[in-house]
Design a protein around this motif. Structure first.
Motif, short mmCIF file in Angstrom:
data_model
loop_
_atom_site.label_atom_id
_atom_site.label_comp_id
_atom_site.label_asym_id
_atom_site.label_seq_id
_atom_site.Cartn_x
_atom_site.Cartn_y
_atom_site.Cartn_z
N ASP A 256 0.83 -1.18 0.05
CA ASP A 256 -0.21 -0.02 -0.06
C ASP A 256 1.05 1.33 0.11
O ASP A 256 0.55 1.93 -0.65
N CYS B 8 2.56 1.65 -3.60
CA CYS B 8 1.59 2.05 -4.59
C CYS B 8 1.29 3.74 -4.25
O CYS B 8 1.18 4.47 -5.25
N ALA B 9 1.22 3.91 -3.04
CA ALA B 9 0.76 5.30 -2.68
C ALA B 9 1.86 6.10 -3.17
O ALA B 9 1.70 7.46 -3.57
N ALA C 182 1.68 6.68 -6.91
CA ALA C 182 0.71 7.43 -7.44
C ALA C 182 1.29 8.96 -7.06
O ALA C 182 0.83 9.78 -8.01
N ASN D 97 0.57 5.77 -12.86
CA ASN D 97 -0.92 5.25 -13.08
C ASN D 97 -1.05 3.90 -13.50
O ASN D 97 -2.10 3.48 -13.65
N ARG E 88 -7.01 1.45 -4.53
CA ARG E 88 -7.15 2.51 -3.57
C ARG E 88 -6.38 3.90 -4.11
O ARG E 88 -6.53 5.04 -3.72
N HIS E 89 -5.19 3.44 -4.73
CA HIS E 89 -4.57 4.68 -5.40
C HIS E 89 -4.60 4.89 -6.83
O HIS E 89 -3.73 5.71 -7.28
#
Length: 434
Positions: free
Chosen positions: A53, A56-57, A60, A65, A133-134
């Motif tokens: 997470d 990925c955050a 982003a 993307n 989520r991201h």
């Protein structure tokens, strides 16, 4: 003075539309970060992919993307008798070195200390959850017939896929993807799939030629999943004879490396070969660190690991023990002789890929590029010179209507280039604005 007619070939082309249609729910452009197999081989406690997470955050936040990964379909869904291994996959890397440390410690991609185990099914599901989520989509590929199994502690993964007869490997891959896609569907993540690649770099893997079954399997997989873009990746498409690329690919996910000055150095030091009688030769010895052991003292990875990967023991030794500053100094000094041809090569290869894709009516993606394979702490590609070559490739790709482009193969959490935050933000903004 009269105007002379020089023919319609003198008229400029463009502006170029997208090379081919894309599903409407996917981004107009893909700014890609290449996580390959590292997203599970560098996932030990405190490592860069332990918290997907957070990874990925960060991607982003840098403007990406899309993430391109090895999804390990053969291990997870190949029906090859290694399901239990996938639930408790012990990561070792290339193994402990005889003289201390571990093999691959100063290479790119192979700098895997290992020493942990993970449930790869759960890790993959966590990646999908984090990607949603991201706001990220995933390009799913397989590196399994190129190197992924070499990082496992057990040879079972490699032995299972190596036991598949050569002429059946594409069919086994296709069936594995079917089962993986069903698993993804059950979890509601199908809309996050930007592209499915039967295999990464089919021309540089332990696979038959793409024309010998690979393209036909892509066609079959596309027919079973008509809503998805499905293809096979090329490491070095035949840029001067693109008609040799077989029909049937659902996208042109091809790579653009212009080795140029790097190739000259690698040839000079004979670092990519295996079994050279005089290794390391005088030119390589002049570039080694003062504390470098001899190859005999350093040893080599287990034989099965070398069989499971496309890198050689000479590459492992050379990149682990070369003096990165001396390596870079040679490249910097010699680069002016190669600058023009490297720019032209990047441009011509990108154009060849884009125009082949336009002819085929499929989207084009540059999933890897731009200079080539350098030591982990070599900074040539991260330098102003390397970044300028990358920008030239990115801008050429965007101008020619390429759908997705990697900023650089080294722009990912497991490489030093990830720290060039401002440059990445500028480039991803450029990609997504065009």
């Amino acid at each position: 003075m009269t105007e002379r007619y020089l023919g319609s070939g003198t008229l400029p082309d463009g502006p170029y539309a997208r090379t081919g249609p894309i599903p409407p729910h996917l981004p107009d452009r893909l700014a890609i970060t290449l996580w390959d197999f590292s997203w599970y081989t560098r996932a030990g406690e405190g490592d860069v992919y332990a918290d997907l997470d957070a990874a990925c955050a960060e991607a982003a936040a840098l403007g990406y993307n899309a993430i391109r990964i090895c999804a390990a379909p053969l291990l997870l869904f190949g029906d090859l008798g290694v399901d239990d291994l996938a639930h408790h996959l012990e990561i070792e890397g290339l193994g402990p070195a005889a003289s201390g440390g571990y093999y691959g410690q100063r290479t790119r991609w192979y700098d895997t200390p290992g020493g942990y185990a993970l449930d790869l099914y759960a890790h993959l599901e966590a990646l999908f959850v984090a990607a949603r989520r991201h706001g990220l989509v995933l390009i799913l590929a397989s590196w399994e017939y190129q190197q992924s199994p070499a990082f496992a502690a057990s040879p079972r993964w490699f032995e299972a896929i190596d036991a598949v007869p050569l002429d059946h490997r594409y069919a086994v891959l296709g069936a594995a993807w079917d089962r993986m896609l069903a698993w993804i569907d059950e979890r509601g993540f199908r809309d996050l799939i930007a592209l499915v690649e039967l295999h990464n770099e089919v021309d540089f893997s332990i696979l038959p030629a793409p024309a010998d079954g690979g393209a036909a399997e892509v066609v079959r997989l596309r027919a079973r999943h008509p809503d998805l873009l499905v293809t096979a990746g090329y490491g070095k498409p035949p840029h001067l004879a693109m008609h040799r690329v077989p029909d049937g690919l659902g996208a042109a996910q091809f790579h653009v490396y212009s080795y140029g000055v790097l190739d000259a150095l690698q040839s000079r030091v004979d670092i990519r070969s295996e079994g050279s009688d005089d290794f390391p030769n005088a030119e390589l010895r002049a570039l080694l660190r003062a504390d470098a052991p001899t190859p005999a003292e350093y040893g080599r990875p287990a034989e099965w690991k070398l069989r499971a990967t496309v890198v050689t023991d000479q590459m492992v030794y050379g990149y682990d023990w070369v003096d990165a500053a001396a390596w870079d100094a040679w490249l910097d000094a010699e680069y002016p002789r190669y600058a023009e041809v490297m720019h032209r090569e990047i441009e011509s290869r990108v154009i060849a890929i884009a125009e082949w894709a336009r002819w085929q009516g499929v989207p084009a993606v540059i999933g890897e590029g731009w200079v080539g394979y350098t030591p982990l702490h070599g900074g040539f590609e991260e330098s102003a010179t390397g970044r300028e070559l990358a920008e030239h490739g990115i801008r050429t790709a965007l101008d020619r209507g390429v759908w997705g482009v990697v900023l650089c193969s080294n722009a990912a959490p497991h490489h030093p280039m990830w720290q060039l935050r401002d440059w990445q933000r500028a480039m991803t903004a450029l990609v997504r604005s065009r």
